[in-house]
Design an enzyme around this catalytic site. Sequence first.
Site, PDB file in Angstrom:
ATOM      1  N   LEU E  82       0.808  -1.218   0.000  1.00 12.57           N
ATOM      2  CA  LEU E  82       0.000   0.000   0.000  1.00 12.57           C
ATOM      3  C   LEU E  82       0.841   1.268   0.000  1.00 12.57           C
ATOM      4  CD1 LEU E  82      -2.805  -1.255   2.352  1.00 12.57           C
ATOM      5  CD2 LEU E  82      -2.684  -1.338  -0.131  1.00 12.57           C
ATOM      6  N   CYS E  83       2.109   1.114  -0.270  1.00 10.81           N
ATOM      7  CA  CYS E  83       3.054   2.223  -0.333  1.00 10.81           C
ATOM      8  C   CYS E  83       2.932   2.917  -1.697  1.00 10.81           C
ATOM      9  CB  CYS E  83       4.454   1.602  -0.203  1.00 10.81           C
ATOM     10  SG  CYS E  83       5.615   2.596   0.660  1.00 10.81           S
ATOM     11  N   HIS E  84       3.022   4.233  -1.718  1.00 14.00           N
ATOM     12  CA  HIS E  84       2.978   4.964  -2.982  1.00 14.00           C
ATOM     13  C   HIS E  84       4.328   4.904  -3.684  1.00 14.00           C
ATOM     14  CE1 HIS E  84      -0.397   6.701  -0.758  1.00 14.00           C
ATOM     15  NE2 HIS E  84      -0.919   6.976  -1.928  1.00 14.00           N
ATOM     16  N   MET E 120       8.690   4.288   4.772  1.00 11.95           N
ATOM     17  CA  MET E 120       8.805   2.902   4.327  1.00 11.95           C
ATOM     18  C   MET E 120      10.049   2.697   3.466  1.00 11.95           C
ATOM     19  SD  MET E 120       6.605   1.520   6.032  1.00 11.95           S
ATOM     20  CE  MET E 120       7.266  -0.068   5.543  1.00 11.95           C
ATOM     21  N   GLU E 121      10.398   3.715   2.701  1.00 10.92           N
ATOM     22  CA  GLU E 121      11.608   3.621   1.885  1.00 10.92           C
ATOM     23  C   GLU E 121      12.831   3.469   2.795  1.00 10.92           C
ATOM     24  OE1 GLU E 121       9.048   5.488   1.225  1.00 10.92           O
ATOM     25  OE2 GLU E 121       8.553   4.967  -0.853  1.00 10.92           O
ATOM     26  N   ASP E 135      23.532 -12.221   4.485  1.00 12.31           N
ATOM     27  CA  ASP E 135      23.819 -13.162   3.398  1.00 12.31           C
ATOM     28  C   ASP E 135      25.319 -13.399   3.235  1.00 12.31           C
ATOM     29  OD1 ASP E 135      23.355 -14.773   1.081  1.00 12.31           O
ATOM     30  OD2 ASP E 135      23.785 -13.049  -0.195  1.00 12.31           O
TER      31      ASP E 135
END
Lengths: 165, 165, 165, 165, 165, 165
Positions: E82-84, E120-121, E135
Site C-alpha cells: 500500500l506504499c505509494h 517505508m523507503e 547473506d
Amino acid sequence: MSSPSTETPVLSHLDESGQVRMVDVSGKQPSQRTAIAEGRIRMSPAAYRLLSSQDNAKGEVLNTARVAGVLAAKRCAELIPLCHSLPLSFAGIDFLPDDTTHSITITATCRSDYKTGVEMEAMTACSVAALTIYDMCKAADKGIVLENIRLRYKSGGKSGEWRND
Amino acid sequence: MSSPSTETPVLSHLDESGQVRMVDVSGKQPSQRTAIAEGRIRMSPAAYRLLSSQDNAKGEVLNTARVAGVLAAKRCAELIPLCHSLPLSFAGIDFLPDDTTHSITITATCRSDYKTGVEMEAMTACSVAALTIYDMCKAADKGIVLENIRLRYKSGGKSGEWRND
Amino acid sequence: MSSPSTETPVLSHLDESGQVRMVDVSGKQPSQRTAIAEGRIRMSPAAYRLLSSQDNAKGEVLNTARVAGVLAAKRCAELIPLCHSLPLSFAGIDFLPDDTTHSITITATCRSDYKTGVEMEAMTACSVAALTIYDMCKAADKGIVLENIRLRYKSGGKSGEWRND
Amino acid sequence: MSSPSTETPVLSHLDESGQVRMVDVSGKQPSQRTAIAEGRIRMSPAAYRLLSSQDNAKGEVLNTARVAGVLAAKRCAELIPLCHSLPLSFAGIDFLPDDTTHSITITATCRSDYKTGVEMEAMTACSVAALTIYDMCKAADKGIVLENIRLRYKSGGKSGEWRND
Amino acid sequence: MSSPSTETPVLSHLDESGQVRMVDVSGKQPSQRTAIAEGRIRMSPAAYRLLSSQDNAKGEVLNTARVAGVLAAKRCAELIPLCHSLPLSFAGIDFLPDDTTHSITITATCRSDYKTGVEMEAMTACSVAALTIYDMCKAADKGIVLENIRLRYKSGGKSGEWRND
Amino acid sequence: MSSPSTETPVLSHLDESGQVRMVDVSGKQPSQRTAIAEGRIRMSPAAYRLLSSQDNAKGEVLNTARVAGVLAAKRCAELIPLCHSLPLSFAGIDFLPDDTTHSITITATCRSDYKTGVEMEAMTACSVAALTIYDMCKAADKGIVLENIRLRYKSGGKSGEWRND
C-alpha cells in the site's frame, strides 16, 4: 463447459484455517506441462479500420503486444501472489484478427518442465498482450473491450489433459 | 457505446513511418486524473459456492486479489511497453459478488496528478486482480472466465470527462 | 572529443570518505531534460544479409529491440544503483541500418522534466536495444559486437547543453 | 573472427511467417553451460586519474559496478524479450584497468545447468557493469565510451565450445 | 518511547468496512520529506572478526549492502503493497561497526519532495542492507540477528517533525 | 546460541583478493532444502488494540503482510545481490499475535529442491511481512520496532540440519 474431472473441487490456496497459502510442490515430480489461454479484444469498426489500413501498423502493434505478453509470462509469479516462479521452456502469442467482428483473438501458449502447471503464465500473457493492444488503440476508441479470457487447454501433471472448447 | 468525442481517432502510438513510439508528454501540463476500469470473473456454481461458503475464504481470496491489483497498478509501466511510468496518488480495487450469476464484478480506480491518463493502470489492476482470483479458484474450476474488462470512466487532461455505461 | 565544460571534474557519486552515495537532488529545481545516446551493433555480412533479406524480419527484430529499449529506459533506476528513479516524459529508439558496414546505429532519446538528467536512461535504453538485436541474431553470428555506446547530446539542468559529435 | 561453425546460420527467433518467437526448449536436455562476455569502458585521462588516485574510490566504484552487473545477470530475462528465465549457478564480474589507454576491461562470466545458453546473461551483466561505471564517472567525463562488448567464450549445449579471441 | 503526537491513532490503510486500501493523496501538497531508519545486525565474535580482519573485506561487504539498500529504497513500492511509488531525491546508507558488541548499526536516510512520507523507503533500505550483510556473513555464522529496526526521524508533511531517540 | 558446526567459518562471498563474488554452485547436487526465519514486530498497546479490536482489521492487515512476504520470497534474488535465483517449491508466512507484549511473531518458511539453501528467501519474506505490518500500523504508532529477525531452522544440502532455538 469443461470436461469431467475427478479432482476434488477445493480452493487449493486456502489452508485449514481458511488463510491463503501457496501450494507446497516439494513432493511433486517435474513433468512436461503445456497451457493455452485465449481471449479476445473487440474494438469499434473505426479503430479496427485504422489498425488494419496500414499493414505496417498492425504488424507493429501486434509485435509490441506479443513482446509484452511474452515478458509478462516470464514475470507471472511477480504479479500473481501464490503462483510459483519457474523456468518457462516456451512462451508464445498468436493473433487472429477477425474483420467481421472487428476483434482480435489472442492465444497464449506456455510450456515448462517444472513441477506445477503454467495456466497462470498463459492467462497472464494473454491478458497483458490484450492490455497492450488496448493501450495502443485507445486514442481511437477508449471503449475497447477485453472479452472472454479463459484457459483453453492444459496438459501434464497429475490431472493430465484438459480441454475447454 | 462511448460518449461522442472530438478527439481525432488516430493510433497515437505509431509515428509517421508506422513504427511504435511512446507519446511525448514533455509539453503537457499536469492535472488531476482519474480512471475507473471494470471487469467480471464468472465461475461455475460449485466454485462460487466454495468461495462463498466460508466468510473467511472469500475475504482472504478477495484481499489477496486486491493486493495483487494494487501492486500491478503501480508496476503498469513495466508491463505495458509504451505506458509512462508515473507516481499514482491512489489505486483501489472493489469487488461486487453476484450470487445469481456466480460472478464477481471488479472495479479498479486509479488517480494521478501527472501529465498522462491512468487508464492503463486501472485496466491492468482490474485484470491482475481477476487473474489472481482465477489462480486461487482454478482448482475448483479451470474454466473460469474473465469477461468484459473495459474502461468505465476517465477524467482529467485535455479530453476531459468520459463515461462508458 | 567533448565540448569544453566549466564543471569541476569530480566523481559526484563518492562522498568525502570515498564511499559511494547517491547525489542528493532535494534542492534542485525541475527543468526540461533531454539526453540522446548512440551505439552501433556490427555483425557478419551473412547475419546482416539474413536480417535484411526479409523486410518483415528486420521490422520484427527492430521493433522487438525498440520495445525492449523503451522498457529498459523506464526501469533504468532498478539497474543502475545510484540513478534516481523518475517519471520519463518520453523514451524513443531509432535505428539506422548501414549496408556497407553491415551494422545498425541505434539512437535512444529520453526526456524528463524532473530534477536530474536522463543520460543513464538513454544509455541504458540504447544498450538494451543493442543486446536484444544481439540475442535475436546470435544464432547466425555469435561474434556480433556492440560498439561505441556513448552520450551524444544532453540539455537541461544547470550544466545546460552538451554535444559529442 | 569467430571459429568455424556447423550451425545453420538462421535467425532462430523468427518463425516461418517472419514473426518473433521464443525458441521452444522443451525437448532440450540440461547441460553445464558457461558464457564469457567482454567489453571495455574508455574515459578521458583526467577522469581515469580521478578514479585511480584514491584506492578506495576505485574499489567502491568497481564493487558497485560488479554488484549491478551480477544483479542484471539474474534479471536478464526481464530485459531481453525472447530470453529464457533460468536459474544461474554463477555470475561474476572482473575488471582489468589499463593505465596507458585509461580504460577498464570488463569480463562477465555466467554459468547455468539449464537447457539454454547463458550468452545473454553474460552480455547483459557486462553492459550493465559498464553503464554503472559510466554513471559514477560521468560528472568527470560525459564522453566516456562503451567499446567492443562481445561474447568471448561459450561452452555447453549441442553446439559445444566456441571462442572469439 | 516516541514523542507525543496529536495525530488520531487510526489504521489509515483500512477503509470503513475494514478492508485494506491505499491512502488517497490526490489532495495533498508536495513538501520536502525526510525519513531516517535505523537497525543493527549482531553477529558472533568469530564472524565479526573475520569481517573486520581484512579492511578490504569489510569495505566490500558494506559497499554491497549499501548498494542493495539504495536499490531497495527505490523499489519499496513494489514490495510494500500500500506504499505509494514516488521519485526519491536521495537514498543513503551509513554503517557504524561496534567492536565491543560485534554488531553494525545501519542508518538509512531517504528524501523526497512528493506528497507522502518516505518512512517505508528508509525502513526497507535499512532492512535490505542488513539482510545483505547477513547473506555475506552467514557462512561464518548462521545465527546472525537483525535487531531493532525502527524509524528514528521523520520530517515534512502535515505532521511535521518526529523523533525517536 | 547456535548448534555446533563443522563448517569452516569463512566469508564465502569474498574471493582470494577480498572482492565480493557469488558462490559458484555449478558442481553442487540439488537436494530438498527448507529454511525457517522468525522475527517479531512490537507496537504500542494503543496500536495493538486498534489492530486487534476488529477481527476483520487484523485479518486484512495480516493477509496483506502474508501476500507481501510470499511475493518478496520469490523476488529475493533481485534484492540480495549475491543470492542465487531459484524456483521455490513453497513460501509461507505465519503470524502469532501476543496480547501481553502487544507484538506479533512472524515465521517464514521456504522450500526448494535446487542447489542452494533458501535462508535468504525466508529471512527476506519475514522482513518484508514485518515491514508491511509496520506500514499499515504506522499511522497509529510510528515507533513500531522490528525485533530479532533471524534464522530458526535449515535443512538440506551438505551442511544438513541446523537449529537455532
